[in-house]
Design a protein around this motif. Structure first.
Motif, short mmCIF file in Angstrom:
data_model
loop_
_atom_site.label_atom_id
_atom_site.label_comp_id
_atom_site.label_asym_id
_atom_site.label_seq_id
_atom_site.Cartn_x
_atom_site.Cartn_y
_atom_site.Cartn_z
N TYR A 179 38.13 51.14 36.60
CA TYR A 179 37.85 49.96 37.42
C TYR A 179 39.11 49.62 38.21
O TYR A 179 40.22 49.70 37.67
N THR A 184 38.42 44.68 37.78
CA THR A 184 38.95 44.47 36.42
C THR A 184 39.15 42.99 36.15
O THR A 184 38.80 42.48 35.08
N HIS A 201 41.94 48.80 29.19
CA HIS A 201 41.49 49.51 30.38
C HIS A 201 41.94 50.96 30.23
O HIS A 201 43.06 51.23 29.79
N LEU A 216 47.21 47.12 39.39
CA LEU A 216 46.47 47.05 38.13
C LEU A 216 47.35 46.71 36.94
O LEU A 216 46.99 45.84 36.13
#
Length: 348
Positions: A179, A184, A201, A216
């Protein structure tokens, strides 16, 4: 198939020194710790490989302190066979150690024909989890993942299915894979509101695939979510396997999720330069790549496969040299550039 006594159980007793062989990192702000190296069963655990070898690798991994085994519904080949083979070995070898293991599985890619056998619907995810539990001979998994973002299904439905998996007692934690940062964050918000925090994740990450560094990792740190990175060896490109071209028995030749087009002159030149840095550090290129991926404390664990015990042992040996001074980091950065090898392009 005729019975082969070599494939049967042989009274496995785990090493008493297993927790002295490896170190563990806390997964985000949760109470769960994971080994710095986890074992992925994506390849080499299907019916195309001897069960005896799979059993040997799983035993050795646990003896080395690797407590996390990562699967997915369609790992094989054929689909489901990695879970079935793992379930047999778990039953015969690891049943007494079940509470010392973190076992994860995923659903999201194609698994069975028709409209209900892939992507992110509630129907597919929960049906797949039931099937995975039967194949692995388990009543629950420790982590259940949405394997990929489904743009055609409301994110609330996909995350709601993960929440149901935990509330039904069939998963202890939930995660997502591949993602992007924005989806996310949305997924984490939805799960938080439901009362089932997003634990982890699972993105691709390597010296030739650095996309998670841009947004991220910062987002995961802010929300207290762990990261377990897969393909830290860039599907084998960050090993000595391709320094002199593509061998006939390589994954490229077999067509296993890696195209010869990715072994470009630019990538090979980068890999050769990185290999020289590894040599000066007294490491193999693979060990350098593993250590480099773990240099950031926000990375909880690196997810590695193996085809033989010796390869597994060499990977774990990478933990003996994790130091990177500023000069070495700067030198690596000259060559650790995007190589166009992200085969799992994330959502936004």
């Amino acid at each position: 198939m005729p019975y082969d006594a070599r494939l049967g159980p042989t009274r496995y007793v785990a090493s008493g020194e297993r927790y002295e062989q490896i170190y563990y990192r806390r997964c985000g702000r949760s109470g769960l710790e994971l080994p710095a190296i986890s074992l992925g069963l994506w390849q080499n655990f299907g019916d195309d490989r001897p069960l005896e070898n799979s059993r040997r690798m799983l035993r050795r991994a646990f003896d080395l302190g690797i407590t996390h085994f990562d699967l997915a519904n369609n790992y094989g080949p054929p689909y489901g066979s990695a879970e079935s083979n793992f379930g047999r070995i778990l039953d015969e070898d690891f049943r007494p150690y079940r509470d010392e293991l973190v076992i994860s599985t995923k659903a999201g890619y194609d698994m069975w024909p028709g409209p209900y056998g892939e992507f992110g619907s509630r129907k597919y995810l929960l049906a797949s989890l039931e099937q995975s539990l039967r194949r692995m001979r388990l009543d629950h998994v420790d982590i259940f993942y949405s394997h990929r973002f489904d743009p055609a299904t409301p994110l609330e439905e996909t995350m709601g299915a993960l929440d149901t998996a935990v509330r039904s007692g069939k998963a202890r934690y939930v995660g997502i894979s591949s993602y992007g940062p924005k989806t996310t964050e949305r997924a984490a918000d939805i799960l938080r509101a439901l009362g089932t925090p997003l634990l982890i994740h699972q993105p691709s990450y390597s010296m030739l695939n650095r996309w998670i560094e841009h947004e991220l990792l910062e987002m995961l740190e802010r929300d207290g979510i762990g990261a377990i990175v897969f393909s830290p060896l860039a599907q084998g490109l960050l090993t000595d396997r391709y320094l002199e071209g593509v061998e006939e028995d390589s994954r490229v030749r077999r067509g296993h999720y890696f195209s010869e087009e990715l072994v470009t002159r630019e990538n090979v030149d980068r890999v050769r330069a990185l290999n020289e840095i590894a040599r000066r550090r007294g490491q193999t290129l693979a060990q350098l790549a593993i250590a480099w991926a773990l240099r950031d404390e926000r990375v909880t664990s690196v997810l590695l496969g193996a085809s033989r015990v010796e390869q597994l042992e060499q990977n774990v040996a990478a933990l003996g040299r994790l130091d990177f001074d500023a000069h070495v980091v700067e030198e690596i950065d000259r060559y650790a550039e995007e190589g166009g090898i992200n085969l799992w392009q994330p959502s936004p």
